[in-house]
Enzyme design. Structure first.
Site, mmCIF file in Angstrom:
data_model
loop_
_atom_site.group_PDB
_atom_site.id
_atom_site.type_symbol
_atom_site.label_atom_id
_atom_site.label_comp_id
_atom_site.label_asym_id
_atom_site.label_seq_id
_atom_site.Cartn_x
_atom_site.Cartn_y
_atom_site.Cartn_z
ATOM 1 N N LYS A 30 43.447 32.158 46.633
ATOM 2 C CA LYS A 30 43.885 32.989 47.760
ATOM 3 C C LYS A 30 45.118 32.404 48.434
ATOM 4 C CE LYS A 30 39.702 35.493 48.896
ATOM 5 N NZ LYS A 30 38.715 35.839 49.923
ATOM 6 N N LYS A 82 39.138 40.975 36.541
ATOM 7 C CA LYS A 82 38.063 41.680 37.238
ATOM 8 C C LYS A 82 38.603 42.886 38.011
ATOM 9 C CE LYS A 82 34.650 40.563 40.504
ATOM 10 N NZ LYS A 82 33.929 39.646 41.369
ATOM 11 N N LYS A 104 39.314 45.248 44.605
ATOM 12 C CA LYS A 104 39.797 46.207 45.596
ATOM 13 C C LYS A 104 41.179 45.836 46.096
ATOM 14 C CE LYS A 104 36.659 44.169 48.985
ATOM 15 N NZ LYS A 104 35.572 44.449 49.902
#
Ligand code: TRP
Length: 336
Positions: free
Chosen positions: A117, A199, A202
Site C-alpha cells: 500500500k 486478484k 475494488k
C-alpha cells in the site's frame, strides 16, 4: 466466547464498491454461516480503516451506507447478526491506541500489505497505514472472537493479532481470546477479468476488471464478454489457463458445482458461449441482491434502526473488554 457461543468477527473496508470477488470470497460465506446457530457473528463496516487512504467525504459516507445495505441485501439479517459501523464504537480507536503500545515497530515493518500500500500511495504514507494491523487486532480482540474468516491476504494480520494478544495475556493474565482463522467452505478466490493473474479488486482502475455488486445485467454480460482468456479455445481447468480457470471458478462458486462438473457442462462449447453462460449465472445470482438492496434503500427507518440497535449491542460487548483491559493496565477509573 459470548453467552456460551463461539464468536466470529469479520468486516470489510467501506472504500469503493464491493466486487464479485468480495462477495464470493467473503460475504457469501458469512451468509452461509447464518445457519450455524451456535456462533455469534459480528460484521463491521470498517470505516476507520478506510481513512488510511484519503476519502472524499460525501462519497465515503455513501460507500459506507451502500456496504451496509449490501451486507443486509446479501442475506445477513441484522436481527441475528451484529452489523455495525466501526466508527460508531469508539472502543475500537481506544483499544487500537492501547495495543499500539504493545506492538513493536519491527513487527509492523514486516507487514507485506503495508509495503504494497505504501508503494501504491507514495504521496500519503501515513502512520495510520503503518499501524493498520493494530486497529484490526483491536477489532478482533474487543469481541473476544474465536474465529475470523479472512482471505490469504489478511492472514499476516491475523497472525500479528494473535501475537499481540498472547503478549498482552502474558503480562496481564487471560484478557483476550486468541482468535483462529476460519476458512469458509467455498472461499473462492476470484481474479481480475482483465488480468487473471491478479486478484479482482475494488481499487482496480479498470472498471472492466471487476464485476461490482450493483452492476446491471447488461454491464455484467459485457464485462464477461471482454474477459481476458487465451487463444486456444479449449475449455479446461488448469493453472496454465488462468483466464478460463477464473471463469470456471466463478461459475462453480455460483452454482456450487465442482470444476469437473463444470467442465462437463461446457464440453463442445467455445469461449464466447462459456462467457455467456458464466455471465448469465452471475447475473442470476446477483439479481435478488439488487432487488433487496433497492427495497432497503427505500426503507430508511428500518435500516437506521438496525444501525442504532447494532451499534449499541457492539458497544456493549466492546466496552466490556475495554474496561477489563484498562483495569488490568492500571488506568484510574473515573469516580462515579
Ligand atoms: N483489513 C480487512 C480487509 O481489508 C478489513 C478488516 C478490518 C477486517 N478489520 C477487520 C477483517 C477485522 C477481519 C477482521 O479486508
Amino acid at each position: 466466547m459470548i453467552d456460551g457461543k463461539k464468536t466470529m468477527l469479520s468486516g470489510m473496508q467501506s472504500t469503493g464498491m464491493i466486487t464479485l470477488g468480495n462477495y464470493l470470497g467473503a460475504l457469501k460465506n458469512w451468509v452461509n454461516l447464518n445457519d450455524e446457530e451456535d456462533i455469534k457473528c459480528f460484521y463491521g463496516i470498517m470505516d476507520l480503516h478506510s481513512i488510511t487512504v484519503r476519502q472524499n467525504p460525501a462519497e465515503f459516507r455513501k460507500n459506507a451506507r451502500t456496504l451496509l445495505l449490501l451486507y443486509i441485501a446479501a442475506g445477513l439479517d441484522p436481527e441475528k447478526n451484529c452489523i455495525f459501523y466501526q466508527s460508531h464504537v469508539p472502543a475500537h480507536s481506544e483499544l487500537g491506541w492501547i495495543l499500539d503500545c504493545y506492538t513493536y515497530m519491527g513487527e509492523m515493518n514486516r507487514m507485506t500489505q503495508f509495503k504494497d500500500k505504501a508503494a501504491k500511495h507514495a504521496d500519503n504514507i501515513n502512520t495510520g497505514l503503518f499501524t493498520y494491523p493494530v486497529l484490526m487486532a483491536a477489532d478482533i480482540l474487543l469481541y473476544q472472537a474465536d474465529l475470523v474468516p479472512v482471505g490469504k491476504d489478511q492472514m499476516q494480520h491475523l497472525e500479528i493479532t494473535r501475537d499481540i494478544a498472547n503478549r498482552f495475556n502474558g503480562i496481564y493474565g487471560d484478557v483476550f481470546t486468541i482468535p483462529e482463522a476460519y476458512i469458509g467452505k467455498s472461499g473462492a478466490k476470484i481474479m481480475s477479468l482483465q488480468d487473471p493473474t491478479k486478484k479482482m479488486s475494488k481499487s482496480d482502475e479498470n472498471p472492466n476488471a471487476s464485476i461490482y455488486l450493483l452492476d446491471d445485467k447488461d454491464t455484467i454480460m459485457r464485462k464477461f464478454k471482454r474477459a481476458v482468456t487465451d487463444s486456444d479455445n479449449c475449455i479446461a481447468y488448469s493453472e496454465d489457463k488462468p483466464g478460463i480457470k477464473n471463469l470456471i471458478d466463478i461459475y462453480c462458486a455460483v452454482t456450487k458445482k465442482t470444476p469437473d462438473e463444470a467442465v462437463k457442462d461446457f464440453t463442445g462449447l467455445g469461449y464466447g458461449q462459456l462467457k455467456e453462460i458464466v455471465g448469465e449465472a452471475v447475473a442470476e445470482e446477483l439479481a435478488p441482491l439488487y432487488r433487496r438492496y433497492d427495497e432497503l434503500l427505500k426503507d430508511k427507518e428500518y435500516v437506521d434502526r438496525a444501525i442504532k440497535n447494532n451499534a449499541e449491542q457492539a458497544s456493549y460487548y466492546a466496552n466490556k473488554t475495554l474496561r477489563k483491559v484498562k483495569k488490568k493496565i492500571g488506568f484510574t477509573e473515573m469516580p462515579r
